[in-house]
Design a protein around this motif. Structure first.
Motif, PDB file in Angstrom:
ATOM      1  N   LEU A 165       8.818  10.179   0.983  1.00 28.85           N
ATOM      2  CA  LEU A 165       9.322  10.669  -0.046  1.00 28.85           C
ATOM      3  C   LEU A 165      10.074  12.212   0.015  1.00 28.85           C
ATOM      4  CD1 LEU A 165       6.719   9.884  -2.666  1.00 28.85           C
ATOM      5  CD2 LEU A 165       8.703   9.200  -2.746  1.00 28.85           C
ATOM      6  N   PHE A 186      10.487  16.936  -4.771  1.00 30.50           N
ATOM      7  CA  PHE A 186       9.131  17.287  -5.175  1.00 30.50           C
ATOM      8  C   PHE A 186       8.154  17.083  -4.231  1.00 30.50           C
ATOM      9  CE2 PHE A 186       8.603  12.566  -5.864  1.00 30.50           C
ATOM     10  CZ  PHE A 186       7.120  12.640  -5.711  1.00 30.50           C
ATOM     11  N   ALA A 219       1.159   4.062  -2.936  1.00 30.99           N
ATOM     12  CA  ALA A 219       0.964   5.485  -2.738  1.00 30.99           C
ATOM     13  C   ALA A 219       2.209   6.506  -3.339  1.00 30.99           C
ATOM     14  CB  ALA A 219       0.663   5.738  -1.157  1.00 30.99           C
ATOM     15  N   ARG A 220       3.503   5.692  -2.839  1.00 27.19           N
ATOM     16  CA  ARG A 220       4.575   6.572  -3.273  1.00 27.19           C
ATOM     17  C   ARG A 220       4.675   6.795  -4.728  1.00 27.19           C
ATOM     18  NH1 ARG A 220       6.997   3.612   1.158  1.00 27.19           N
ATOM     19  NH2 ARG A 220       7.996   2.317  -0.522  1.00 27.19           N
ATOM     20  N   ASN A 254       3.885  13.676  -9.918  1.00 21.82           N
ATOM     21  CA  ASN A 254       4.452  14.518 -10.095  1.00 21.82           C
ATOM     22  C   ASN A 254       5.245  14.994 -11.270  1.00 21.82           C
ATOM     23  OD1 ASN A 254       6.503  17.101  -8.830  1.00 21.82           O
ATOM     24  ND2 ASN A 254       7.965  15.747  -9.687  1.00 21.82           N
ATOM     25  N   ASP A 298       0.898  -1.224  -0.126  1.00 21.77           N
ATOM     26  CA  ASP A 298       0.021   0.025   0.055  1.00 21.77           C
ATOM     27  C   ASP A 298       0.877   1.135  -0.028  1.00 21.77           C
ATOM     28  OD1 ASP A 298      -2.260  -1.660  -0.062  1.00 21.77           O
ATOM     29  OD2 ASP A 298      -2.784  -1.134   2.258  1.00 21.77           O
ATOM     30  N   ALA A 299       2.041   1.246   0.736  1.00 24.94           N
ATOM     31  CA  ALA A 299       2.909   2.206   0.797  1.00 24.94           C
ATOM     32  C   ALA A 299       3.544   2.458  -0.315  1.00 24.94           C
ATOM     33  CB  ALA A 299       3.836   2.250   2.169  1.00 24.94           C
ATOM     34  N   PHE A 324      -1.420   7.797   2.167  1.00 27.70           N
ATOM     35  CA  PHE A 324      -0.704   8.880   1.354  1.00 27.70           C
ATOM     36  C   PHE A 324       0.178   9.928   2.158  1.00 27.70           C
ATOM     37  CE2 PHE A 324      -3.757   7.719  -1.788  1.00 27.70           C
ATOM     38  CZ  PHE A 324      -2.937   7.477  -2.832  1.00 27.70           C
ATOM     39  N   ILE A 377       2.123   6.611  -7.010  1.00 25.22           N
ATOM     40  CA  ILE A 377       1.169   7.299  -7.349  1.00 25.22           C
ATOM     41  C   ILE A 377       1.519   8.901  -7.416  1.00 25.22           C
ATOM     42  CG2 ILE A 377      -0.870   8.570  -7.041  1.00 25.22           C
ATOM     43  CD1 ILE A 377      -1.857   5.757  -6.338  1.00 25.22           C
ATOM     44  N   LEU A 378       2.284   9.221  -6.131  1.00 27.59           N
ATOM     45  CA  LEU A 378       2.955  10.681  -6.161  1.00 27.59           C
ATOM     46  C   LEU A 378       3.946  10.836  -6.881  1.00 27.59           C
ATOM     47  CD1 LEU A 378       2.673  10.424  -2.249  1.00 27.59           C
ATOM     48  CD2 LEU A 378       1.207  11.770  -3.732  1.00 27.59           C
ATOM     49  N   VAL A 379       4.983   9.929  -7.357  1.00 27.45           N
ATOM     50  CA  VAL A 379       5.905  10.213  -8.340  1.00 27.45           C
ATOM     51  C   VAL A 379       5.372  10.470  -9.476  1.00 27.45           C
ATOM     52  CG1 VAL A 379       7.985   8.939  -9.288  1.00 27.45           C
ATOM     53  CG2 VAL A 379       7.815   8.920  -6.749  1.00 27.45           C
TER      54      VAL A 379
END
Lengths: 62, 543
Positions: free
Chosen positions: B399, B405, A37-38, A45, A33-34, B392, A40-42
């Motif tokens: 990150l 970013f 999530a990471r 961006n 899951d983690a 999230f 998706i964020l990468v």
């Protein structure tokens, strides 16, 4: 204004899919899951464009 | 009968009998302000400086105990500067620029507010709220000595009000019994639990956040100290709270906020030994400190539907509340006062129609919505409400340590900046197409350096025409409004900041600036007809 690309766009789809599963191999549900999530964020961006991101959110809702 | 509901930091306006209490018929005042906190006193300062009689009624006799609002933003200092009391604030306050974000046991990144050059005031100062109030009350006393018609009446509790067509009847209780006064306008600056709101039966709905925060103000003993920075921990290893904020205040006092959860036994948590246990876990066993003040707070994000109800106007926490993240409480209240003061002044001196006050509701309602949005988002980041939002949130924090970013996504409070009144009926269409976006009509004027000093003090607190590298008349008058003209040249500022903030790509500019230092209109050249129309619009005389 740009639209999210919903036509095939990945060079080698089977390779990407295998890499995606490979990244999750051996991870617990929590770790997976983690990682998702990471990821998706990468990717979000990298896209950056808010219209594309909104379009992607809509497309993902099916 | 008039028991104190809270402890005072100091007495500032002890009860004194007013001649109003012996009047045969209720005395009518132009403005009565309910509440002698920072917003009530600021309103009195604003009006008193315009020569308008302002009576502040407070059921206590001074300033409440506790550091409470500790972060005062540039805009609040600029407003206080107009009132003549920013000097002591700047002298007392702690200026900080560096923030550090920790996640678990790691300092994942740090940021510098990198305040923009060419402003008279810093982006923020930290200072205990009682000082902020004291410096404004000191200023009231100075102005009173010079004849300003301000009165601060302590131990005067408003028990009921009657709303009439063109005034409000106010029933006041004192230690010597009740009396009645009337006001053309009543300002509700009576705080989050506003009794006035209740008396008028006005709804106040919003979102309650299910969490509580324990504040501890401590003074370090010996050599122990922390740098003058803002430190924010998400899930700190010392487990004293789900998040923890450390901030420096004047007098060697540190503010620590622990997020301690919703289901807490407040009485138990407030015991000194339990607060010390949290502090010791955070600071380590060897640090000695003295406890100055502590409190537990919960918060809500909500606002009144309308900030004006007939002859009553609401300002500050009585009208809207936000979470403390972002310092948008006292700072937004100061912007309310800034917005309301001149409008009330024009209406009371018959230079503007009463409907000008509806623009207060629109503009500050817009501000409240913006503050609530920002503060709700910060709260959702700090205290994730679901499993996935926590996943999230933690992904962002993890990150952020490696990748720049992700850092803008970390939200421990978006710090208060003044709101731009886009869409206000007081704005004229932007006539400076090549001008910078940040100074479009509705914007609060950013400060800029001049040959000798700064721009904002030159603007003062009347309507002003600001001509930059442009021809303009020496003075300007319309329907009783005297408009000053301030002419400056961009070559007076070799840094180029004035031109950058007000000209952009344009070669010249003529701005109409409101008494609260917001832009009403701007053009490339002075044109009398356009300026007159803009002034009528900005003073509510023309839609």
């Amino acid at each position: 204004m740009s639209d999210v690309n919903l036509t095939p766009n990945i060079d080698r789809p089977d390779d990407f899919y295998a890499d995606l599963l490979g990244a999750h191999e051996g991870l617990s549900k929590e770790q997976s899951d983690a990682l998702n999530a990471r990821l998706i964020l990468v990717l979000a961006n990298h896209i950056g464009d808010s219209d594309v991101l909104r379009g992607a959110l809509e497309a993902a809702k099916l | 009968m008039l028991d104190d509901r809270y402890q005072l930091a100091f007495k500032a306006y002890p009860y004194q009998r007013s001649p109003d209490q012996d009047a045969k018929t209720p005395v009518r005042h132009p403005v009565v302000i309910m509440g002698g906190g920072p917003i009530g006193v600021a309103t009195a300062l604003d009006l008193g400086r315009q020569g308008i009689r302002a009576i502040v009624l407070d059921d206590h006799e001074g300033v409440g105990m506790g550091s409470r609002a500790i972060c005062f933003a540039k805009r609040s200092l600029e407003i206080a500067d107009r009132y003549g009391c920013a000097g002591p604030m700047l002298e007392k306050g702690v200026v900080w620029n560096v923030g550090k974000v920790f996640y678990e046991d790691r300092n994942v990144f740090e940021f510098n507010l990198l305040p923009e050059d060419g402003h008279k005031f810093p982006a923020f100062i930290n200072m205990q709220q009682p000082y902020f109030e004291q410096f404004m009350i000191d200023r009231v006393r100075e102005l009173q000595a010079k004849g300003a018609p301000i009165e601060l009446r302590g131990k005067n509790r408003v028990d009921s009000v009657e709303m009439k067509e063109d005034h409000v009847v106010i029933h006041v209780m004192t230690l010597e019994g009740p009396y009645t006064i009337e006001a053309d306008w009543l300002i509700g600056a009576d705080g989050a639990n506003s009794p006035l709101r209740g008396m008028l039966g006005l709804e106040f709905e919003g979102r309650v956040f299910q969490d509580s925060f324990l504040i501890a103000d401590i003074k370090m003993k010996g050599d122990a100290s922390f740098p003058t920075e803002r430190w924010f921990w998400f899930e700190p290893p010392f487990k004293s709270g789900a998040s923890t904020l450390l901030h420096k205040q004047p007098d060697d006092v540190w503010r620590i906020d622990f997020q301690i959860g919703w289901d807490v036994d407040r009485k138990e948590e407030m015991k000194e030994e339990n607060i010390r246990a949290r502090l010791d876990a955070m600071l380590g066993p060897d640090i000695e400190y003295e406890m100055v003040w502590s409190s537990i707070y919960t918060f809500q994000c909500k606002r009144m539907d309308r900030f004006r109800e007939g002859r009553a106007l609401f300002a500050g926490d009585s009208a809207h509340q936000v979470s403390p993240f972002g310092a948008r409480g006292a700072n937004s209240g100061m912007q309310d006062v800034d917005n309301l003061g001149w409008k009330l002044g024009l209406v009371l001196s018959s230079k503007a129609p009463e409907t000008l006050l509806d623009s207060y509701d629109f503009e500050r309602g817009h501000g409240a919505d913006e503050n609530i949005l920002n503060s709700t988002r910060a709260t959702d980041f700090i205290t994730p409400k679901s499993e996935i939002s926590k996943i999230f949130r933690n992904a962002v924090l993890n990150l952020s340590e490696k990748h720049a970013f992700a850092r803008p996504l970390v939200n421990s409070g978006r710090l208060s900046v003044p709101c731009t009144y886009d869409g206000s009926s007081l704005n004229s269409v932007d006539g400076l197409n090549a001008g910078p976006l940040r100074t479009r009509p509705g914007s609060s004027c950013p400060d800029a350096p001049l040959a000798d000093g700064f721009l904002l003090p030159e603007l003062g607190d009347d309507f002003v025409i600001l001509a930059i590298d442009a021809e303009a008349p020496g003075a300007f008058e319309q329907s009783g409004l005297n408009v000053r003209v301030v002419s400056v040249s961009s070559v007076d500022d070799p840094s180029g900041q004035l031109a950058g903030r007000y000209l952009g790509e344009a070669h010249s500019a003529v701005y109409l600036i409101r008494p609260d230092q917001h832009v009403a209109a701007r053009f490339e050249h002075f044109c009398e007809a356009s300026m007159r129309a803009a002034l009528r619009r900005a003073s509510g005389q023309e839609a």
